[in-house]
Scaffold this motif. Structure first.
Motif, short mmCIF file in Angstrom:
data_model
loop_
_atom_site.label_atom_id
_atom_site.label_comp_id
_atom_site.label_asym_id
_atom_site.label_seq_id
_atom_site.Cartn_x
_atom_site.Cartn_y
_atom_site.Cartn_z
N LYS A 103 37.92 52.40 42.83
CA LYS A 103 39.01 53.21 42.30
C LYS A 103 38.69 53.59 40.86
O LYS A 103 38.29 52.75 40.05
CB LYS A 103 40.31 52.40 42.35
CG LYS A 103 41.52 53.17 41.85
CD LYS A 103 42.76 52.29 41.92
CE LYS A 103 43.97 53.04 41.35
NZ LYS A 103 45.20 52.19 41.38
N ASN A 105 39.11 54.18 37.10
CA ASN A 105 39.95 53.55 36.09
C ASN A 105 39.80 54.31 34.77
O ASN A 105 38.67 54.50 34.29
CB ASN A 105 39.56 52.08 35.93
CG ASN A 105 40.37 51.37 34.88
OD1 ASN A 105 40.13 51.51 33.69
ND2 ASN A 105 41.35 50.59 35.32
N TYR A 144 40.29 46.91 28.41
CA TYR A 144 40.03 46.55 29.80
C TYR A 144 39.61 45.08 29.88
O TYR A 144 38.54 44.70 29.41
CB TYR A 144 38.92 47.43 30.39
CG TYR A 144 38.69 47.22 31.88
CD1 TYR A 144 39.52 47.82 32.82
CD2 TYR A 144 37.64 46.43 32.34
CE1 TYR A 144 39.32 47.63 34.17
CE2 TYR A 144 37.42 46.24 33.69
CZ TYR A 144 38.28 46.84 34.61
OH TYR A 144 38.07 46.64 35.95
N GLU A 185 36.67 48.71 40.64
CA GLU A 185 37.01 49.88 39.83
C GLU A 185 35.75 50.46 39.18
O GLU A 185 34.74 49.77 39.01
CB GLU A 185 38.02 49.48 38.74
CG GLU A 185 39.33 48.97 39.32
CD GLU A 185 40.31 48.49 38.27
OE1 GLU A 185 41.52 48.65 38.50
OE2 GLU A 185 39.87 47.95 37.23
#
Length: 299
Positions: A103, A105, A144, A185
């Motif tokens: 995915k 990010n 992050y 991610e």
């Protein structure tokens, strides 16, 4: 001429009086020394517990994978790269091997962009910047939090997104990042600019497995441990100074001496209680870290 006669009974009384005078005179003369000696005998310094400095709070295990940067061997006259295309072809490769797609990010996109810009600006091509900043630092800078993170770098005029991803797949280290089961991610940056006097492309992939995937150890516990350890060090210093004061008090200062002893004993009790409390907190925190690391290694 008077003659004095003493019987044995009188002589005995006389010597008893002399002895008593000597004893009480000595007691009076050496009273301060005797009181000091007695006080020091009465001082029973309690045992100090083993310091928390010998206890270690365990660290959260983090993984960083950075295979050697990839330079294109075949330069294309027409070269065009896009973030969306690199992510798409990366997920196509994962799908071929039965892996879940990554995915996108936004934080990883930001960290990858910072990396590409910095390499052009400072004219280097490496995982670590000229100031020693790596992918883990970049992730932290953009907020992050990760358990595992990886970085793929590429330099050159690749024909398109498919060709770039295939070049990474043909390199064992970069392939390992692309097909890593742990990552969930991705962030990508592709940028065109001047490097070593020629126009070329820089491509950066940042792969991530976020910290939120496993139950994170209670950071308030860690903060409390740190606070207690600072207090322990302060008490250690205070106790050392107080002990030195006690040992150097003059005999005539018996009242002050006994007050210092009481103060010292109270501080030792406080110190030992704090040590024991901190040991319990450290055991609790370390148990949470172990549980977290087991989760992180098994996902």
């Amino acid at each position: 001429m008077a003659i004095f006669c003493y019987n044995k009974k009188d002589m005995k009384k006389f010597w008893i009086v002399v002895v008593l005078i000597v004893i009480f005179g000595g007691l009076f003369f050496f009273r301060d020394n005797i009181l000091d000696f007695y006080s020091r005998l009465s001082l029973k310094l309690p045992e100090i517990e083993k310091g928390v400095g010998d206890l270690v709070t365990e660290e959260i295990g983090k993984q960083i994978l950075t295979p050697p940067p990839l330079k294109s061997l075949n330069e294309e006259f027409q070269s065009s790269l896009t973030r969306e295309g690199v992510i798409e072809w990366t997920n196509n490769q994962r799908e071929k091997y039965g892996l879940s797609p990554l995915k996108e990010n936004s934080e990883l996109d930001a960290s990858a962009t910072i990396k590409a810009e910095d390499m052009f600006k400072n004219q280097y091509f490496a995982h670590e910047s000229l100031s020693g900043v790596g992918v883990g630092d970049l992730a932290k800078d953009v907020g992050y939090e990760f358990i595992a993170i990886g970085e793929n770098l590429a330099l050159g005029n690749f024909k398109n997104d498919e060709a770039l991803v295939q070049a990474w797949m043909d390199s064992p280290g970069h392939r390992e990042n692309i097909l890593n089961e742990k990552y969930t991610e991705i962030g990508v940056a592709v940028m065109k600019g001047k490097y070593e006097g020629r126009i070329t492309w820089m491509a950066v992939q940042h792969f991530g497995f976020p910290l939120s995937a496993c139950s994170e150890p209670d950071q308030s516990l860690k903060s409390e441990i740190d606070k207690n350890q600072n207090q322990v060090h302060e008490l250690e210093s205070t106790l050392e100074n107080l002990k030195s004061e006690i040992q150097n008090i003059r005999p005539r200062q018996r009242t002050i001496y006994l007050q210092k002893i009481e103060q010292y004993n109270n501080l030792v009790s406080q110190y030992n209680n704090l040590i024991n409390e901190t040991k319990i907190l450290i055991d609790e925190y370390n148990a949470e870290v172990k549980t977290f690391n087991i989760c992180a290694s098994n996902v």
